[in-house]
Design an enzyme around this catalytic site. Sequence first.
Site, PDB file in Angstrom:
ATOM      1  N   HIS A 195       0.797  -1.220   0.000  1.00  0.00           N
ATOM      2  CA  HIS A 195       0.000   0.000   0.000  1.00  0.00           C
ATOM      3  C   HIS A 195       0.829   1.269   0.000  1.00  0.00           C
ATOM      4  O   HIS A 195       0.456   2.254  -0.617  1.00  0.00           O
ATOM      5  CB  HIS A 195      -0.937   0.030   1.206  1.00  0.00           C
ATOM      6  CG  HIS A 195      -2.157  -0.763   0.971  1.00  0.00           C
ATOM      7  ND1 HIS A 195      -2.745  -0.841  -0.270  1.00  0.00           N
ATOM      8  CD2 HIS A 195      -2.891  -1.533   1.787  1.00  0.00           C
ATOM      9  CE1 HIS A 195      -3.789  -1.628  -0.188  1.00  0.00           C
ATOM     10  NE2 HIS A 195      -3.902  -2.064   1.054  1.00  0.00           N
ATOM     11  N   GLU A 215       1.873 -17.238 -25.158  1.00  0.00           N
ATOM     12  CA  GLU A 215       2.918 -17.174 -24.125  1.00  0.00           C
ATOM     13  C   GLU A 215       3.703 -18.478 -24.023  1.00  0.00           C
ATOM     14  O   GLU A 215       4.503 -18.666 -23.118  1.00  0.00           O
ATOM     15  CB  GLU A 215       2.343 -16.737 -22.769  1.00  0.00           C
ATOM     16  CG  GLU A 215       1.081 -17.416 -22.349  1.00  0.00           C
ATOM     17  CD  GLU A 215       0.482 -16.864 -21.054  1.00  0.00           C
ATOM     18  OE1 GLU A 215       1.100 -16.026 -20.387  1.00  0.00           O
ATOM     19  OE2 GLU A 215      -0.628 -17.291 -20.707  1.00  0.00           O
ATOM     20  N   ASP A 246       5.639 -14.923 -19.544  1.00  0.00           N
ATOM     21  CA  ASP A 246       5.746 -16.370 -19.676  1.00  0.00           C
ATOM     22  C   ASP A 246       6.482 -16.783 -20.947  1.00  0.00           C
ATOM     23  O   ASP A 246       7.244 -17.742 -20.942  1.00  0.00           O
ATOM     24  CB  ASP A 246       4.357 -17.024 -19.637  1.00  0.00           C
ATOM     25  CG  ASP A 246       3.891 -17.232 -18.210  1.00  0.00           C
ATOM     26  OD1 ASP A 246       4.710 -17.653 -17.373  1.00  0.00           O
ATOM     27  OD2 ASP A 246       2.711 -16.948 -17.911  1.00  0.00           O
ATOM     28  N   CYS A 268       0.670  -7.970 -23.416  1.00  0.00           N
ATOM     29  CA  CYS A 268       0.297  -7.579 -22.050  1.00  0.00           C
ATOM     30  C   CYS A 268       1.314  -8.006 -20.996  1.00  0.00           C
ATOM     31  O   CYS A 268       1.051  -7.936 -19.810  1.00  0.00           O
ATOM     32  CB  CYS A 268      -1.095  -8.105 -21.705  1.00  0.00           C
ATOM     33  SG  CYS A 268      -1.225  -9.892 -21.809  1.00  0.00           S
TER      34      CYS A 268
END
Length: 572
Positions: A189, A433, A457, A504
């Site tokens: 956080h 991937e 990957d 991505c």
Amino acid sequence: MQRFQGIPASGGIAIGPAWVYLPEEPVVERRKVDDPAHEVERINQAFAKAREQIGALIERARVTAGEEEAAIFEAHQLFLDDAELLAAQQESIHVHSLNAEAAIEDAFEHYANMLGQMDDEYFQARAQDVRDVKRRVIRILMDKDHADAASLDHPAIVLAEELAPSDTIEFDQANLLGLCTVRGGPTSHSAILARALGIPAIVNAPIPLREIPEDVTVILDGETGEVWIDPPEDVVAALRKRQAKWRERREAELRLAHEPAITTDGHVVEVVANVGNIQDARQAMNMGAEGVGLFRTEFLYLGRSSMPTEREQIQAYKAVFEVMEQRPMVVRTLDVGGDKPVLYLNVMAEPNPFLGWRAIRMIDTRSDVLLRQFRALLIAAGMTGADLRIMLPLVSCLEEVERARELFEQAQGEIVREGHVAPEKVQFGMMVEVPSTALLAEHFAQKVDFFSIGTNDLTQYTLAVDRTNERVAHLASPFHPAVLKLIAMTIEAAHKAGIWVGLCGEMAGDPLATPLLLGLGLDEFSMAPASVPRVKHEIRRWSMAQCREIAQKALAMPTTSAVRQFLEYVVE
Ligand code: PEP
Ligand code: MG
């Protein structure tokens, strides 16, 4: 001078005096008590006060950081109402005759440990929230609830072991030049808040806090993760120059974050975000993402003891779809495996989890999981009008796509028969991937509407480097020419078949890769929300002709370092 290397968590360069933050942990005394009702009453009163304090923090976060940061503290309020935590405290008091402080310590610590042991970084980070609330309640019980963080009274760089989310908000923002922690990950956080506040931050820097003299000059480079303690004048001067340049660039990036990314010769590129929950989706919108290129749905399935129901899934998807307001929404079906055991799905630790029973491979014996997810996604998209695009993870052979498509069509048929509103058009795509899919991309392109290349990957499978093993991390680069060749083959085959290609993996958010990927013909870039303004800015610098030349040169190079050096030279 000392120099340390940490993990960059929020961009920018901070230069200023050190302020070492070492809050005293309250030492909890354990006592037997003979009036349990009195201890329960003490807890009730402490909770009431904690609620008040957290309420004030919510307001403060809303004003200084934003809505999604305020939501962090709204979640803190929920821990105070958690039935399991409450039952554990009651048992300590009534059955074991423990005092209120010890009862709180045990119940919250048990819960935090459980979260901390999960493999998923998201849940590990939530353990920190539980401890933050625990500390607050115990301090109230012990009458020591002044906020240490509030004593930061001059502009400084805060150095700490680890920061609780409430510390980050309690610091006087005007005095907070930068943050650096010895522990914590980039998704903790404090890192998220630092990014929202727009201050440079570094996590995981091995700084000997107790040896740092107060007010000594510190420099943080939130881009590279470097920390300098007591640097000589020439280093300070060099970094001041970089700081001015960075500020100028960031301001320009943010000013144009909501504008489209168009190359100098008019080629429009889609820049979208990777999200894993509703907070990420909100950040994606703030940062100018034009949609979502990867919605990781694992958060719904991890850290629980039974499969999420269709209803629960519909609610969760709907919430994220609504935030994204009908922008393209690529949702990846469940991607878990032996590195993240999920007992109720019989996903157990395996000797080679990355080569095991994971992601789309579940379709062999647990097609029900995928069918339920397809149904929930279709229903949620029908309800919200979302531009849904479904994506299969870790495909390695054509039969997986064929089988998944059958299930998808079954789900479509079922929901229509049941009277749900079905979305008009849903694209059906897959991730590339695994090298086998890149090599046979021409065949896969006949079966799907789009590809999204998962370079995280694809790199690990092409180069045989475990992406979680630090000892081989230096070998794991998507800039390796073998990975670049597979990316090029994938894009070429897709375009021949008339389908679009996104990327991505982390590579999409790396500005060094921008001209290279443009030159290879990539249609869509999907990245962490915070990277969107930067990559859009980078896209606007290049013409397609320049990018094609860069890509051709890079593809012909023999090593990762040659490619990187070349790109560093052209991008700078
Ligand atoms: C990838 O592999 O590149 C990817 C985007 O998926 P994940 O990182 O979730 O495996
Ligand atoms: Mg992947």
